[in-house]
Write an enzyme that holds these catalytic residues in place. Structure first.
Site, PDB file in Angstrom:
ATOM      1  N   LEU A 167      44.205  49.056  48.539  1.00  0.00           N
ATOM      2  CA  LEU A 167      45.248  48.329  48.719  1.00  0.00           C
ATOM      3  C   LEU A 167      45.071  46.976  49.336  1.00  0.00           C
ATOM      4  CD1 LEU A 167      47.491  51.223  49.764  1.00  0.00           C
ATOM      5  CD2 LEU A 167      46.293  49.740  47.373  1.00  0.00           C
ATOM      6  N   GLU A 185      33.983  36.112  50.991  1.00  0.00           N
ATOM      7  CA  GLU A 185      33.883  37.509  50.661  1.00  0.00           C
ATOM      8  C   GLU A 185      32.463  37.212  49.367  1.00  0.00           C
ATOM      9  OE1 GLU A 185      34.970  40.714  49.962  1.00  0.00           O
ATOM     10  OE2 GLU A 185      37.509  40.875  50.422  1.00  0.00           O
ATOM     11  N   ASP A 195      43.305  38.964  45.620  1.00  0.00           N
ATOM     12  CA  ASP A 195      44.211  39.435  47.075  1.00  0.00           C
ATOM     13  C   ASP A 195      44.408  38.622  47.735  1.00  0.00           C
ATOM     14  OD1 ASP A 195      43.033  42.059  45.038  1.00  0.00           O
ATOM     15  OD2 ASP A 195      41.216  41.901  46.287  1.00  0.00           O
ATOM     16  N   TYR A 233      31.762  46.268  40.331  1.00  0.00           N
ATOM     17  CA  TYR A 233      32.009  45.276  40.237  1.00  0.00           C
ATOM     18  C   TYR A 233      31.666  44.143  39.540  1.00  0.00           C
ATOM     19  CZ  TYR A 233      35.859  41.837  42.197  1.00  0.00           C
ATOM     20  OH  TYR A 233      37.034  40.606  41.204  1.00  0.00           O
TER      21      TYR A 233
HETATM   22  C1  GLA Z   1      39.341  43.554  43.837  1.00  0.00           C
HETATM   23  C2  GLA Z   1      39.007  42.434  43.896  1.00  0.00           C
HETATM   24  C3  GLA Z   1      40.419  41.206  42.881  1.00  0.00           C
HETATM   25  C4  GLA Z   1      40.670  41.679  41.695  1.00  0.00           C
HETATM   26  C5  GLA Z   1      40.578  42.892  41.594  1.00  0.00           C
HETATM   27  C6  GLA Z   1      40.828  43.573  40.011  1.00  0.00           C
HETATM   28  O1  GLA Z   1      40.959  44.237  44.598  1.00  0.00           O
HETATM   29  O2  GLA Z   1      39.134  41.733  45.378  1.00  0.00           O
HETATM   30  O3  GLA Z   1      40.118  40.489  43.304  1.00  0.00           O
HETATM   31  O4  GLA Z   1      39.510  41.355  40.692  1.00  0.00           O
HETATM   32  O5  GLA Z   1      40.041  44.494  41.648  1.00  0.00           O
HETATM   33  O6  GLA Z   1      42.142  43.683  39.764  1.00  0.00           O
END
Ligand code: GLA
Length: 379
Positions: free
Chosen positions: A125, A160, A172, A221
């Site tokens: 979140l 980040e 985000d 990721y």
């Molecule tokens: C994380 C990353 C976002 C996005 C989501 C997946 O929250 O911080 O930039 O890539 O994953 O949609």
């Protein structure tokens, strides 16, 4: 946390009264996951959970932060020499953000800060983006910096990417900065233009935490991102955004099976996200329901970022809401939350179904948050 409590903590830590207060929200993404770093579309909302800061300026270059919710609570460093702190991960969000901010605003001095947040950590979140946006907002406020929400978001994302080590996209930070109360936002992650979309007033925004601790998040990721970039390169394009579904199909044999499925997710998810904006605008809940369902399946089967617990929660909720609402995983995946947009009259049935079935199937308790869409820090 209430302002009074923040003041109390600040007085304990710094023997003085804070002069400024700041807040930045976390976010939930309704649809459009793993599209942002492919220059695609996302449809998130800022939520009424976030990071709050009480602050005063200092007349030296020191930054002293007391993070109330962290195990090791105090971090202090100089703006003249910002180093990564491998022993206190949370402080790197402050350090990284300030390092990037300083590049454009070298005039800033230090600050005393008390930080407290209520975004569940590691739940997908965006507790970290809300932390970054709260820090930018704090220094912008303390030092009257001329900075808008888009620029603030780019500072957070760069922190980040280059300091913390996660190759995240812009979603985000941007929604934490620019979200609008009671609205979701369609964001074009290529040119950063956005459109607010009102959430239907008869629906509730439900977030359910599977409480599966997210593991291997950064490495998996970053790997997904790499796979997407490889496919874009194959087509000699800068991002998957520029490749149509038909083009992907015709080149299927030139790609590995995994590359093909990763790209299929991104290309179809972009279409679903635009579709969801229209569905929201037309209050077409049945269409929204289908799109969210297809999004979850695509993230599960093609992008492979869900867990069996998240899939289970989606099934449990789907059985109750049918086509009168939508439900899917939200955020980066590998654990964390599912999001549901549900007719408000059905919320208690959904809660009941989760408490009857989730623990029985997975041996875990889920946390349920009934949220509202909140205003971003720079809106
Ligand atoms: C994380 C990353 C976002 C996005 C989501 C997946 O929250 O911080 O930039 O890539 O994953 O949609």
């Amino acid at each position: 946390m209430s302002e009074n409590r923040l003041i109390q903590l600040f007085e304990q830590q710094f023997k003085s009264t804070p002069t400024h207060f700041f807040h930045a929200p976390g976010r939930v993404n309704l649809i459009g996951d793993h599209t942002d770093y492919n220059d695609g579309f996302v449809l998130p909302a800022a939520i009424n959970f976030g990071t709050s800061i009480a602050a005063t300026v200092r007349d030296d270059k020191q930054v002293r932060v007391y993070a109330h919710d962290c195990e090791r609570q105090i971090s202090q460093f100089s703006l003249d020499d910002i180093q990564f702190d491998a022993d206190m991960m949370w402080s790197n969000y402050v350090r990284g953000t300030l390092k990037i901010l300083l590049a454009s605003y070298p005039q800033i001095n230090g600050a005393n800060l008390v930080v407290s947040g209520n975004v569940p950590q590691g739940a997908g979140l965006s507790s970290s983006a809300s932390f970054e946006m709260a820090i930018v907002k704090a220094f912008a406020g303390l030092y009257q910096l001329d900075i808008d929400g888009v620029k603030a978001a780019l500072v957070g994302q760069k922190a980040e990417n280059t300091f913390v080590g996660c190759n995240c996209g812009i979603m985000d930070q941007l929604i934490s900065a620019m979200g609008k109360e009671d609205h979701a936002m369609l964001l074009d992650c290529r040119d950063l233009s956005f459109e607010d979309a009102p959430l239907p007033s008869q629906m509730s925004l439900l977030i359910v935490n599977s409480n599966v601790k997210r593991g291997l998040v950064d490495s998996e990721y970053n790997l997904r991102r790499q796979q997407c970039e490889q496919v874009a390169e194959h087509f000699k394009q800068s991002a998957l955004r520029d490749i149509t579904f038909a083009q992907l199909q015709s080149a299927r044999n030139e790609l590995t099976e995994v590359q093909y499925r990763r790209a299929r997710h991104v290309i179809t998810e972009n279409e679903r996200t635009i579709g969801a904006l229209h569905a929201l605008k037309n209050s077409d809940i049945a269409a929204l329901s289908e799109l969210m369902k297809a999004s979850h399946q695509s993230l599960r089967d093609d992008f492979e970022v869900t867990t069996k617990e998240m899939d289970g929660l989606v099934e449990i909720i789907e059985q109750v809401i049918g086509n009168q609402g939508g439900v899917r995983m939200t955020g980066g995946g590998f654990g964390g939350c599912v999001v549901a947009l549900v007719a408000s009259t059905m919320v208690s049935q959904v809660e009941q179904a989760i408490s009857d079935n989730y623990y029985k199937r997975f041996g875990l308790q889920a946390d349920i948050y009934i949220c509202t869409a909140a205003q971003g820090a720079f809106r």
